[in-house]
Write a protein that holds these residues in place. Sequence first.
Motif, PDB file in Angstrom:
ATOM      1  N   LEU A 191       0.816  -1.217   0.000  1.00 41.29           N
ATOM      2  CA  LEU A 191       0.000   0.000   0.000  1.00 41.29           C
ATOM      3  C   LEU A 191       0.848   1.264   0.000  1.00 41.29           C
ATOM      4  O   LEU A 191       0.448   2.284  -0.569  1.00 41.29           O
ATOM      5  CB  LEU A 191      -0.968  -0.013   1.183  1.00 41.29           C
ATOM      6  N   ASP A 192       2.032   1.206   0.608  1.00 44.18           N
ATOM      7  CA  ASP A 192       2.906   2.377   0.651  1.00 44.18           C
ATOM      8  C   ASP A 192       3.506   2.707  -0.720  1.00 44.18           C
ATOM      9  O   ASP A 192       4.039   3.794  -0.920  1.00 44.18           O
ATOM     10  CB  ASP A 192       4.010   2.190   1.685  1.00 44.18           C
ATOM     11  N   GLU A 193       3.400   1.801  -1.681  1.00 42.24           N
ATOM     12  CA  GLU A 193       3.899   2.027  -3.036  1.00 42.24           C
ATOM     13  C   GLU A 193       2.820   2.594  -3.960  1.00 42.24           C
ATOM     14  O   GLU A 193       3.093   2.875  -5.123  1.00 42.24           O
ATOM     15  CB  GLU A 193       4.415   0.711  -3.639  1.00 42.24           C
ATOM     16  N   LEU A 194       1.602   2.716  -3.443  1.00 44.53           N
ATOM     17  CA  LEU A 194       0.459   3.148  -4.254  1.00 44.53           C
ATOM     18  C   LEU A 194      -0.001   4.544  -3.832  1.00 44.53           C
ATOM     19  O   LEU A 194       0.065   4.884  -2.651  1.00 44.53           O
ATOM     20  CB  LEU A 194      -0.702   2.167  -4.076  1.00 44.53           C
ATOM     21  N   PRO A 195      -0.506   5.353  -4.775  1.00 45.83           N
ATOM     22  CA  PRO A 195      -1.072   6.640  -4.375  1.00 45.83           C
ATOM     23  C   PRO A 195      -2.320   6.407  -3.520  1.00 45.83           C
ATOM     24  O   PRO A 195      -2.959   5.356  -3.606  1.00 45.83           O
ATOM     25  CB  PRO A 195      -1.395   7.329  -5.695  1.00 45.83           C
ATOM     26  N   ARG A 196      -2.667   7.383  -2.711  1.00 46.98           N
ATOM     27  CA  ARG A 196      -3.758   7.243  -1.744  1.00 46.98           C
ATOM     28  C   ARG A 196      -5.052   6.663  -2.325  1.00 46.98           C
ATOM     29  O   ARG A 196      -5.610   5.733  -1.747  1.00 46.98           O
ATOM     30  CB  ARG A 196      -4.026   8.566  -1.043  1.00 46.98           C
ATOM     31  N   PRO A 197      -5.583   7.170  -3.464  1.00 39.50           N
ATOM     32  CA  PRO A 197      -6.859   6.620  -3.940  1.00 39.50           C
ATOM     33  C   PRO A 197      -6.766   5.126  -4.279  1.00 39.50           C
ATOM     34  O   PRO A 197      -7.709   4.372  -4.046  1.00 39.50           O
ATOM     35  CB  PRO A 197      -7.194   7.436  -5.189  1.00 39.50           C
ATOM     36  N   VAL A 198      -5.637   4.702  -4.828  1.00 36.00           N
ATOM     37  CA  VAL A 198      -5.464   3.289  -5.189  1.00 36.00           C
ATOM     38  C   VAL A 198      -5.287   2.451  -3.929  1.00 36.00           C
ATOM     39  O   VAL A 198      -5.908   1.396  -3.781  1.00 36.00           O
ATOM     40  CB  VAL A 198      -4.269   3.112  -6.160  1.00 36.00           C
ATOM     41  N   ALA A 199      -4.472   2.932  -3.004  1.00 30.36           N
ATOM     42  CA  ALA A 199      -4.269   2.214  -1.735  1.00 30.36           C
ATOM     43  C   ALA A 199      -5.588   2.069  -0.984  1.00 30.36           C
ATOM     44  O   ALA A 199      -5.884   0.990  -0.452  1.00 30.36           O
ATOM     45  CB  ALA A 199      -3.232   2.946  -0.877  1.00 30.36           C
ATOM     46  N   ASP A 200      -6.397   3.125  -0.958  1.00 29.88           N
ATOM     47  CA  ASP A 200      -7.695   3.053  -0.276  1.00 29.88           C
ATOM     48  C   ASP A 200      -8.614   2.026  -0.944  1.00 29.88           C
ATOM     49  O   ASP A 200      -9.312   1.280  -0.267  1.00 29.88           O
ATOM     50  CB  ASP A 200      -8.384   4.420  -0.259  1.00 29.88           C
ATOM     51  N   ALA A 201      -8.615   1.986  -2.273  1.00 37.17           N
ATOM     52  CA  ALA A 201      -9.452   1.023  -2.992  1.00 37.17           C
ATOM     53  C   ALA A 201      -9.006  -0.412  -2.710  1.00 37.17           C
ATOM     54  O   ALA A 201      -9.839  -1.299  -2.532  1.00 37.17           O
ATOM     55  CB  ALA A 201      -9.414   1.310  -4.490  1.00 37.17           C
ATOM     56  N   VAL A 202      -7.706  -0.638  -2.651  1.00 32.17           N
ATOM     57  CA  VAL A 202      -7.197  -1.985  -2.340  1.00 32.17           C
ATOM     58  C   VAL A 202      -7.535  -2.337  -0.891  1.00 32.17           C
ATOM     59  O   VAL A 202      -7.978  -3.447  -0.597  1.00 32.17           O
ATOM     60  CB  VAL A 202      -5.681  -2.077  -2.605  1.00 32.17           C
ATOM     61  N   ARG A 203      -7.364  -1.378  -0.005  1.00 35.78           N
ATOM     62  CA  ARG A 203      -7.639  -1.597   1.428  1.00 35.78           C
ATOM     63  C   ARG A 203      -9.110  -1.977   1.662  1.00 35.78           C
ATOM     64  O   ARG A 203      -9.428  -2.795   2.510  1.00 35.78           O
ATOM     65  CB  ARG A 203      -7.290  -0.325   2.203  1.00 35.78           C
ATOM     66  N   HIS A 204     -10.024  -1.394   0.902  1.00 37.77           N
ATOM     67  CA  HIS A 204     -11.464  -1.619   1.079  1.00 37.77           C
ATOM     68  C   HIS A 204     -12.046  -2.468  -0.057  1.00 37.77           C
ATOM     69  O   HIS A 204     -13.229  -2.345  -0.383  1.00 37.77           O
ATOM     70  CB  HIS A 204     -12.194  -0.278   1.159  1.00 37.77           C
ATOM     71  N   TRP A 205     -11.224  -3.315  -0.640  1.00 37.00           N
ATOM     72  CA  TRP A 205     -11.603  -4.125  -1.803  1.00 37.00           C
ATOM     73  C   TRP A 205     -12.810  -5.000  -1.515  1.00 37.00           C
ATOM     74  O   TRP A 205     -12.914  -5.608  -0.463  1.00 37.00           O
ATOM     75  CB  TRP A 205     -10.408  -4.990  -2.201  1.00 37.00           C
ATOM     76  N   ARG A 206     -13.716  -5.077  -2.478  1.00 38.16           N
ATOM     77  CA  ARG A 206     -14.865  -5.977  -2.420  1.00 38.16           C
ATOM     78  C   ARG A 206     -14.971  -6.678  -3.765  1.00 38.16           C
ATOM     79  O   ARG A 206     -14.557  -6.167  -4.778  1.00 38.16           O
ATOM     80  CB  ARG A 206     -16.158  -5.203  -2.173  1.00 38.16           C
ATOM     81  N   GLY A 207     -15.569  -7.824  -3.767  1.00 42.23           N
ATOM     82  CA  GLY A 207     -15.765  -8.541  -5.019  1.00 42.23           C
ATOM     83  C   GLY A 207     -15.344  -9.989  -4.885  1.00 42.23           C
ATOM     84  O   GLY A 207     -14.838 -10.417  -3.848  1.00 42.23           O
ATOM     85  N   SER A 208     -15.549 -10.734  -5.948  1.00 40.35           N
ATOM     86  CA  SER A 208     -15.269 -12.167  -5.904  1.00 40.35           C
ATOM     87  C   SER A 208     -13.776 -12.475  -5.967  1.00 40.35           C
ATOM     88  O   SER A 208     -13.358 -13.560  -5.583  1.00 40.35           O
ATOM     89  CB  SER A 208     -15.995 -12.875  -7.048  1.00 40.35           C
ATOM     90  N   LEU A 212     -10.621   5.078  -8.771  1.00 40.47           N
ATOM     91  CA  LEU A 212     -11.076   6.286  -9.467  1.00 40.47           C
ATOM     92  C   LEU A 212     -12.133   7.015  -8.640  1.00 40.47           C
ATOM     93  O   LEU A 212     -12.731   6.432  -7.737  1.00 40.47           O
ATOM     94  CB  LEU A 212     -11.644   5.904 -10.831  1.00 40.47           C
ATOM     95  N   PRO A 213     -12.383   8.287  -8.960  1.00 41.82           N
ATOM     96  CA  PRO A 213     -13.398   9.043  -8.211  1.00 41.82           C
ATOM     97  C   PRO A 213     -14.765   8.360  -8.224  1.00 41.82           C
ATOM     98  O   PRO A 213     -15.174   7.781  -9.242  1.00 41.82           O
ATOM     99  CB  PRO A 213     -13.439  10.387  -8.946  1.00 41.82           C
ATOM    100  N   GLU A 214     -15.439   8.456  -7.109  1.00 46.04           N
ATOM    101  CA  GLU A 214     -16.777   7.868  -6.966  1.00 46.04           C
ATOM    102  C   GLU A 214     -17.718   8.447  -8.015  1.00 46.04           C
ATOM    103  O   GLU A 214     -17.706   9.645  -8.292  1.00 46.04           O
ATOM    104  CB  GLU A 214     -17.315   8.171  -5.567  1.00 46.04           C
ATOM    105  N   GLY A 215     -18.526   7.588  -8.588  1.00 50.33           N
ATOM    106  CA  GLY A 215     -19.512   8.015  -9.571  1.00 50.33           C
ATOM    107  C   GLY A 215     -19.040   7.962 -11.014  1.00 50.33           C
ATOM    108  O   GLY A 215     -19.843   8.107 -11.927  1.00 50.33           O
ATOM    109  N   TRP A 216     -17.749   7.772 -11.226  1.00 49.52           N
ATOM    110  CA  TRP A 216     -17.262   7.688 -12.598  1.00 49.52           C
ATOM    111  C   TRP A 216     -17.623   6.341 -13.197  1.00 49.52           C
ATOM    112  O   TRP A 216     -17.394   5.300 -12.573  1.00 49.52           O
ATOM    113  CB  TRP A 216     -15.749   7.804 -12.642  1.00 49.52           C
TER     114      TRP A 216
END
Length: 184
Positions: free
Chosen positions: A18-35, A134-138
């Motif tokens: 996560l420290d190698e990723l920009p904040r929006p990407v790190a946050d998405a990985v941290r809160h990942w959902r899906g199969s 990516l930004p929410e809603g896109w």
Amino acid sequence: MRAPLGNFDHAAPAPDRLDELPRPVADAVRHWRGSVPAEQIVHVDTDPRWADTAVFVEHYGQDLLERSANCVVVSGRRGAETRMAACVVLSTTRVDVNGVVRRRLDARKASFAAMDVATGLTGMEYGGITPIGLPEGWPVLVDPAVVDLPYVLVGSGRRRGKLLVPGKAFAELPGAVVLEGLGT
């Protein structure tokens, strides 16, 4: 860990980098959902000097040419309203901005977003934009050829480093729409 594609010296599950990723990407990985479990998303270290596609595949593996995707930010306008979207297509194809994308965004005119707009809105570096975080809603418009691959190489949000993502995960991203004819 060995990367599922290419010849990379350093590969690890994205949640461990996560420290190698920009904040929006790190946050998405941290809160990942899906199969697809987040641990199946792999971060690989790459040198920005070899970012050009031909040099990149020569250095990291010829198998990457047909298994890499580009994520581009598109802006669609109708009157005073601007709609943003991300498009994910194989790197061997081009995004049909003036046909498929323009119609999907219900825009009179669509074009690639200017670099400062794309980086400013995404919080990512130009040349490394990824559909993860990516930004929410896109809307995230994804070509079916990307979804059909076992793993796809895509940007990590920075010019240094890439993500290897199971293809089916792209169809499960927030706002994802798998769109026939997106890549031509």
